[in-house]
Write an enzyme that holds these catalytic residues in place. Structure first.
Site, PDB file in Angstrom:
ATOM      1  N   ASP A  88       0.785  -1.079  -0.012  1.00 38.58           N
ATOM      2  CA  ASP A  88       0.036   0.087   0.025  1.00 38.58           C
ATOM      3  C   ASP A  88       0.866   1.171   0.056  1.00 38.58           C
ATOM      4  O   ASP A  88       1.923   1.181   0.641  1.00 38.58           O
ATOM      5  CB  ASP A  88      -0.927   0.105   1.219  1.00 38.58           C
ATOM      6  CG  ASP A  88      -2.011   1.108   1.002  1.00 38.58           C
ATOM      7  OD1 ASP A  88      -2.825   0.950   0.164  1.00 38.58           O
ATOM      8  OD2 ASP A  88      -1.834   2.122   1.765  1.00 38.58           O
ATOM      9  N   THR A  89       0.435   2.263  -0.558  1.00 38.25           N
ATOM     10  CA  THR A  89       1.183   3.468  -0.881  1.00 38.25           C
ATOM     11  C   THR A  89       0.491   4.608  -0.509  1.00 38.25           C
ATOM     12  O   THR A  89      -0.910   4.668  -0.861  1.00 38.25           O
ATOM     13  CB  THR A  89       1.641   3.749  -2.437  1.00 38.25           C
ATOM     14  OG1 THR A  89       2.356   2.603  -2.425  1.00 38.25           O
ATOM     15  CG2 THR A  89       2.629   5.023  -2.378  1.00 38.25           C
TER      16      THR A  89
END
Length: 226
Positions: A88-89
């Protein structure tokens, strides 16, 4: 059999795994999944923020939740013996988390806040195999230049901001405003290559064998900072 199951809809993460020579297949939920918690809408809800949560805590927590959901999905489908990869960013301006904008108005506000400023891009990666979990966090600094109102409106009109944390992707039009980065370019894209390989390496074949086994995604498998 793939070397890794990728539990992400991001085409960039798939491209980066291919760049690393890692054969992989997508492990995604479908609207037909029997478990309501694994419905695509429910997984989007995992990205909801918690009040007063710091960006690095947020991105690691969300990645962990996505990994748990993917592990349950694999168990229901009888998939075993292959590492499951989640990532996840998020974009952070100081303590403020900038997620995926809901509309053009929100995207414009995010970019107006980022232009002319330095911000962080954080990507958390988690890999699981047979109950063992390995995790890493990549933190990069990105400096945006100032931009004209005309550039901003043209960017908004392009629609490139859709589905991207902070309303931009480093590999797209927004790169024309990136004056400097410090950290991992691939991490800013959504999957830090070095950290990801270090996590997977103990569970992978030798690089030559992995490259030789490189294959496209299996038929029927559904296919950025995301």
């Amino acid at each position: 059999m793939p070397s890794v199951y990728l539990a992400s809809q991001s085409p960039r993460r798939s491209q980066l795994l291919t760049q690393m020579g890692i054969a992989h297949a997508l492990l995604l939920p479908t609207p037909e999944d029997a478990d309501p918690s694994d419905h695509p809408d429910a997984l989007e809800a995992l990205e909801a923020t918690v009040p007063h949560e710091w960006p690095r805590d947020y991105v690691q927590r969300v990645t962990g939740l996505k990994l748990q959901a993917a592990m349950q999905r694999a168990q229901r489908r009888g998939l075993h013996g292959v590492p499951i990869l989640c990532a996840d960013t998020t974009v952070a301006l100081g303590p403020h988390i900038l997620g995926k904008p809901l509309d053009a108005h929100e995207a414009r506000a995010m970019l107006q806040a980022l232009l002319g400023q330095s911000h962080q891009v954080l990507t958390a990666v988690a890999v699981a195999l047979d109950g063992q979990v390995r995790q890493a966090l990549s933190v990069s600094q990105v400096q945006f230049a100032e931009a004209s109102p005309e550039w901003l409106e043209a960017y908004i009109d392009s629609g490139e901001w859709q589905g991207k944390a902070g309303a931009y992707g480093i590999q797209g039009l927004a790169a024309t405003m990136v004056a400097h980065i410090e950290g991992s370019y691939s991490g800013i894209m959504g999957l830090p290559v070095f950290e990801t390989y270090q996590l997977l390496q103990p569970w992978l074949q030798r690089p030559a064998d992995t490259a030789a086994g490189l294959s496209a995604q299996p038929p029927g498998m559904p296919g950025s900072k995301e």
